[in-house]
Design an enzyme around this catalytic site. Structure first.
Site, PDB file in Angstrom:
ATOM      1  N   ARG A  60      79.176  23.816  33.657  1.00 14.86           N
ATOM      2  CA  ARG A  60      78.996  23.830  32.011  1.00 14.86           C
ATOM      3  C   ARG A  60      78.752  25.187  31.459  1.00 14.86           C
ATOM      4  NH1 ARG A  60      75.891  18.361  30.487  1.00 14.86           N
ATOM      5  NH2 ARG A  60      75.503  19.560  28.594  1.00 14.86           N
ATOM      6  N   ASP A  62      77.699  28.301  29.057  1.00 15.32           N
ATOM      7  CA  ASP A  62      76.840  28.434  27.814  1.00 15.32           C
ATOM      8  C   ASP A  62      77.936  29.094  26.583  1.00 15.32           C
ATOM      9  OD1 ASP A  62      74.665  27.529  29.100  1.00 15.32           O
ATOM     10  OD2 ASP A  62      74.103  29.637  29.521  1.00 15.32           O
ATOM     11  N   ARG A 211      73.341  35.456  34.670  1.00 13.65           N
ATOM     12  CA  ARG A 211      73.088  36.357  33.532  1.00 13.65           C
ATOM     13  C   ARG A 211      71.791  37.087  33.918  1.00 13.65           C
ATOM     14  NH1 ARG A 211      73.678  33.120  28.418  1.00 13.65           N
ATOM     15  NH2 ARG A 211      72.901  35.134  27.583  1.00 13.65           N
TER      16      ARG A 211
END
Length: 283
Positions: A60, A62, A211
């Site tokens: 999923r 972002d 990230r």
């Protein structure tokens, strides 16, 4: 937990890609444009169905994150699949917006679950440290970092993060979710055009993990932190204010890996178990 397909239904695998720029992530949200929302609407339209068939996705992503090799599955009534299956890819191409493409539509093998059957996900994060900035034609997929990067130092720091660890220091915690992951690959390469690409592969990722890892290693690469720092942050097990979550547009889900067909169901069930590290209790 069983993942048997309900009688009268067929599980269908979709391989797709999308440009994440104008999406509020994968998961559908009320009054926000998402990849799942667009796909489910298109699927309902082209099959002329009254109900919405819910998609399950491998990862999923972002808001703002791209995908080149995303995988999803959907359970369709057998009669819907029989009528539309052969033409589904072409019809979706005519209905979907231009920033989503479905490349393959096929009946999934027994035991397949796009999320739980996956054994790894591979992401790429692209950065330019060119003093002039990023090529305008690449600006939607490459981060500009305004400091020169030492790729060798970033690779040295990355080695301390490989293997199975609790990545709580690099994840945004979610209630009831484990932060234990196995990081299988984390490497950096500068290409002939000067773009520095991180390849990050793991069995799964917790929220903001890629990230955050990239943000920490950029600080090592530009000399703001020593090579040992990224590993020390991991060992501390708590969020460090110096670890920045870099912007999403440099991140692309490149590929999802699955085991052989006969191992899909076993992997499906194994992936649902809550993980602990050796020597730790379960609770």
């Amino acid at each position: 937990m069983s993942d048997e397909v309900e009688p009268g239904y067929v599980r269908v695998r979709l391989d797709l890609s999308y440009d994440g720029k104008d999406f509020s992530g994968w998961a559908k949200q009320r009054e926000r444009r998402t990849v799942q929302g667009e796909l489910e609407t298109a699927l309902r339209t082209v099959t002329r169905s009254q109900e919405t068939y819910e998609l399950t996705v491998a990862g999923r992503t972002d808001a703002g994150v791209h995908a080149r090799g995303q995988v999803a599955h959907v359970d369709l009534p057998r009669e819907v699949w029989a009528e539309h299956g052969e033409h589904l890819r072409r019809r979706l191409a005519g209905r979907l917006p231009k920033d989503i493409r479905v490349w393959r539509v096929a009946e999934a093998p027994y035991g397949f679950n796009a999320r739980f059957s996956a054994i790894w996900r591979r992401y790429a994060y692209r950065v330019s440290d060119h003093p002039g900035g990023v090529d305008p034609l690449l600006r939607g997929h490459v981060l500009w970092h305004d400091w020169a990067l030492d790729v060798a130092a970033m690779n040295a720091a990355s080695r301390a993060l490989l293997g199975e660890h609790d990545f709580a220091a690099y994840c945004k915690r979610r209630e009831g979710a484990t932060t234990i992951r196995t990081l299988q690959e984390l490497s950096w390469v500068r290409d002939a055009d000067g773009i520095v690409t991180a390849t990050v592969r793991a069995d799964a990722f917790c929220h903001n993990m890629v990230r955050s890892l990239v943000g920490a290693l950029l600080f090592v690469g530009d000399g703001h932190r020593p090579v040992e720092w990224a590993g020390k942050v991991l060992a501390a097990g708590v969020r460090d204010s110096a670890v920045h979550v870099v912007r999403p547009h440099g991140l692309t889900l490149e590929e999802v890996g699955y085991p052989a067909d006969e191992l899909l169901m076993a992997r499906n069930q194994e992936a649902r178990n809550k993980r602990t590290l050796p020597g730790r209790g379960c609770c």
